[in-house]
Design a protein around this motif. Structure first.
Motif, PDB file in Angstrom:
ATOM      1  N   HIS A 311       0.925  -1.263   0.101  1.00  0.00           N
ATOM      2  CA  HIS A 311      -0.023   0.120  -0.148  1.00  0.00           C
ATOM      3  C   HIS A 311       0.896   1.199  -0.111  1.00  0.00           C
ATOM      4  N   TYR A 312       2.236   1.338   0.646  1.00  0.00           N
ATOM      5  CA  TYR A 312       2.836   2.625   0.709  1.00  0.00           C
ATOM      6  C   TYR A 312       3.714   2.690  -0.589  1.00  0.00           C
ATOM      7  N   HIS A 313       3.310   2.085  -1.703  1.00  0.00           N
ATOM      8  CA  HIS A 313       3.893   2.319  -3.098  1.00  0.00           C
ATOM      9  C   HIS A 313       2.652   2.539  -4.157  1.00  0.00           C
ATOM     10  N   LEU A 314       1.547   2.560  -3.621  1.00  0.00           N
ATOM     11  CA  LEU A 314       0.650   2.668  -4.474  1.00  0.00           C
ATOM     12  C   LEU A 314       0.357   4.083  -5.146  1.00  0.00           C
ATOM     13  N   ILE A 315       0.627   5.206  -4.397  1.00  0.00           N
ATOM     14  CA  ILE A 315       0.562   6.564  -5.104  1.00  0.00           C
ATOM     15  C   ILE A 315       1.547   6.451  -6.148  1.00  0.00           C
ATOM     16  N   GLU A 316       2.848   6.220  -5.695  1.00  0.00           N
ATOM     17  CA  GLU A 316       3.679   6.516  -6.546  1.00  0.00           C
ATOM     18  C   GLU A 316       3.791   5.437  -7.964  1.00  0.00           C
ATOM     19  N   ALA A 317       3.110   4.232  -7.816  1.00  0.00           N
ATOM     20  CA  ALA A 317       3.056   3.288  -8.757  1.00  0.00           C
ATOM     21  C   ALA A 317       1.798   3.995  -9.762  1.00  0.00           C
ATOM     22  N   THR A 318       0.767   4.706  -9.021  1.00  0.00           N
ATOM     23  CA  THR A 318      -0.232   5.131  -9.964  1.00  0.00           C
ATOM     24  C   THR A 318       0.138   6.242 -11.005  1.00  0.00           C
ATOM     25  N   LYS A 319       0.985   7.280 -10.294  1.00  0.00           N
ATOM     26  CA  LYS A 319       1.573   8.247 -10.773  1.00  0.00           C
ATOM     27  C   LYS A 319       2.263   7.791 -12.226  1.00  0.00           C
ATOM     28  N   ALA A 320       2.827   6.657 -11.888  1.00  0.00           N
ATOM     29  CA  ALA A 320       3.804   6.293 -12.914  1.00  0.00           C
ATOM     30  C   ALA A 320       3.013   5.630 -14.037  1.00  0.00           C
ATOM     31  N   ALA A 321       1.853   5.003 -13.823  1.00  0.00           N
ATOM     32  CA  ALA A 321       0.826   4.226 -14.635  1.00  0.00           C
ATOM     33  C   ALA A 321       0.184   5.195 -15.550  1.00  0.00           C
ATOM     34  N   LYS A 322      -0.214   6.296 -15.065  1.00  0.00           N
ATOM     35  CA  LYS A 322      -1.307   7.209 -15.582  1.00  0.00           C
ATOM     36  C   LYS A 322      -0.872   7.602 -17.315  1.00  0.00           C
ATOM     37  N   ALA A 323       0.313   7.886 -17.483  1.00  0.00           N
ATOM     38  CA  ALA A 323       0.743   7.953 -18.806  1.00  0.00           C
ATOM     39  C   ALA A 323       0.247   6.996 -19.836  1.00  0.00           C
ATOM     40  N   VAL A 324       0.394   5.618 -19.309  1.00  0.00           N
ATOM     41  CA  VAL A 324       0.035   4.364 -19.992  1.00  0.00           C
ATOM     42  C   VAL A 324      -1.631   4.426 -20.084  1.00  0.00           C
ATOM     43  N   LEU A 325      -2.291   4.657 -18.822  1.00  0.00           N
ATOM     44  CA  LEU A 325      -3.895   4.528 -18.750  1.00  0.00           C
ATOM     45  C   LEU A 325      -4.401   5.484 -19.533  1.00  0.00           C
ATOM     46  N   GLY A 326      -4.134   6.545 -19.776  1.00  0.00           N
ATOM     47  CA  GLY A 326      -4.710   7.736 -20.203  1.00  0.00           C
ATOM     48  C   GLY A 326      -6.269   8.241 -19.724  1.00  0.00           C
ATOM     49  N   LYS A 327      -7.175   8.148 -20.633  1.00  0.00           N
ATOM     50  CA  LYS A 327      -8.529   8.479 -20.164  1.00  0.00           C
ATOM     51  C   LYS A 327      -9.088   7.350 -19.321  1.00  0.00           C
ATOM     52  N   TYR A 328      -8.373   5.982 -19.504  1.00  0.00           N
ATOM     53  CA  TYR A 328      -8.893   4.787 -18.779  1.00  0.00           C
ATOM     54  C   TYR A 328      -8.617   5.168 -17.128  1.00  0.00           C
ATOM     55  N   TYR A 329      -8.040   6.072 -16.985  1.00  0.00           N
ATOM     56  CA  TYR A 329      -7.851   6.535 -15.560  1.00  0.00           C
ATOM     57  C   TYR A 329      -8.479   7.759 -15.257  1.00  0.00           C
ATOM     58  N   ARG A 330      -9.547   7.475 -14.146  1.00  0.00           N
ATOM     59  CA  ARG A 330     -10.351   8.475 -13.736  1.00  0.00           C
ATOM     60  C   ARG A 330      -9.897   9.427 -12.552  1.00  0.00           C
ATOM     61  N   GLU A 331      -9.352  10.702 -12.847  1.00  0.00           N
ATOM     62  CA  GLU A 331      -8.573  11.194 -11.689  1.00  0.00           C
ATOM     63  C   GLU A 331      -9.605  11.577 -10.670  1.00  0.00           C
ATOM     64  N   PRO A 332      -9.408  11.291  -9.304  1.00  0.00           N
ATOM     65  CA  PRO A 332     -10.316  11.436  -8.189  1.00  0.00           C
ATOM     66  C   PRO A 332     -10.578  12.791  -7.912  1.00  0.00           C
ATOM     67  N   GLN A 333     -11.832  13.076  -7.425  1.00  0.00           N
ATOM     68  CA  GLN A 333     -12.043  14.428  -7.103  1.00  0.00           C
ATOM     69  C   GLN A 333     -11.370  14.950  -5.694  1.00  0.00           C
ATOM     70  N   LYS A 334     -10.493  15.944  -5.630  1.00  0.00           N
ATOM     71  CA  LYS A 334      -9.935  16.496  -4.405  1.00  0.00           C
ATOM     72  C   LYS A 334     -10.931  16.536  -3.302  1.00  0.00           C
TER      73      LYS A 334
END
Length: 380
Positions: A311-334
């Protein structure tokens, strides 16, 4: 057969125009290997001492809250204690959840010991839940095979009695569903997380399930003994109310992982389903101050695709994966300090997402207009 995609929105989040022209059910132009390759190698590494440090932190907070509650034992303190301790019970659950995925450490024995201690302390049968949760991850987004908050088909839905239908789709009842799910699963499915011979489990898993049920029974016996010695009302205040708040957290968070986005998301059957497409229907959520307390469980898309990442690597892993996911990743509302903004998504989904078609390989939730004639979205 593909069901027409409803373009419904909730809230005032950015990106409405883009989402209206994006079909989330379209096969993605990338493979899961592309996402994996984008994630830094160290994000896959499990640090046992770091994992144990989170357990120590949470246990110390739980213990301190118990000591304070016993010391003060006043109606001034109890309303402060209940949400704090209930949230900490939820934090303990998330760490036990990591043990179940094997993302806690590389030692199956340590994962099992810590998982049993954490989950039994909050009346969760560790192996029983671990196995059904594994089924959820392996079949996420599949109408019939998914396990957690699986959609009801129209036939199953219409065969429910009125009381069951109202209880499932009228708040606050759905956010108290977890104990009932452990005992009897969801409508349309059979089995119990406590029964080693349930169809949830293979013959080779029965001993593990029996062990967890016995641990659960021991914890329940301890609670009954403490109720006799300290008084049932006191134990209700000390343990019972926090347990109910923990259940509310669990149902609230797990439901919103897969429901209530501002654009309806697909569910799959047959040849249209794949592990990747099912995982991409998961939604990340921001919980404000609670993110750190409950170990970033709201960072859920990458967790669903790769549950072995700590769990302590999920945020970093998500940031790295966004470039691949594109619109398939839905940015959470702050979120603000507390995730009050998520209540509108829960209310919307409960009032709208009732069943899916009995046929079709790509389907979307439909609404029973007779159940909620004046839905939340129509009145706002």
């Amino acid at each position: 057969m593909v069901q027409a995609q409803p373009l419904q929105h909730v809230g005032n989040g950015a990106g409405k125009e883009d989402q209206a022209y994006f079909d989330p059910s379209a096969p993605p132009p990338f493979k899961i290997a592309n996402i994996r390759a984008a994630i830094p190698k160290h994000c896959w590494e499990k640090n046992t001492l770091r994992s144990l440090s989170y357990v120590l932190r949470d246990v110390l907070v739980v213990t301190a809250l118990v000591a304070a509650a016993i010391g003060f034992n006043s109606w001034f303190f109890w309303p402060l204690y209940w949400p704090a301790q209930g949230t900490m019970f939820w934090a303990l659950f998330v760490l036990g959840h990591d043990c179940g995925h094997g993302s806690f450490s590389n030692s199956p024995l340590l994962n099992s010991i810590v998982g049993h201690i954490l989950h039994s302390s909050i009346l969760v049968p560790y192996h029983g839940w671990r196995i059904s949760h594994r089924t959820h991850h392996q079949n996420h987004g599949h109408v019939e095979k998914d396990e957690s908050w699986v959609p009801l088909t129209e036939k199953v839905y219409k065969n429910l009695d009125n009381m069951t239908r109202m209880m499932r789709f009228t708040l606050p009842f759905p956010i108290f569903a977890y104990p009932f799910y452990l005992w009897s699963r969801s409508p349309g499915k059979e089995g119990s997380h406590f029964n080693p011979y349930s169809n949830l489990f293979s013959p080779g898993e029965r001993r593990d399930v029996l062990t967890s049920t016995l641990c659960w029974g021991i914890m329940l016996s301890v609670l009954l003994y403490l109720s006799l010695t300290m008084g049932p009302l006191f134990m209700l205040k000390l343990y019972g109310v926090p347990y109910l708040i923990f259940v509310m957290w669990l149902d609230f968070v797990t439901y919103l992982h897969h429901h209530g986005y501002k654009q309806k998301l697909p569910w799959y059957r047959g040849q249209e389903w794949s592990y990747l497409r099912g995982g991409l229907t998961t939604v990340d959520r921001d919980y404000g101050w609670i993110n750190n307390i409950h170990h970033d469980i709201g960072t859920h898309v990458i967790h669903h695709l790769f549950p072995q990442i700590p769990h302590y690597h999920l945020i970093e892993a998500t940031k790295a994966a966004k470039a691949v996911l594109g619109k398939y990743y839905r940015e959470p509302q702050k979120s603000g300090p507390l995730p009050l903004h998520l209540i509108k998504y829960l209310l919307h989904s409960i009032s709208q997402d009732h069943f899916v078609s009995d046929s079709g390989d790509i389907v979307y939730y439909q609404t029973d207009s007779q159940l909620h004639k004046d839905s939340w979205t129509q009145s706002n």
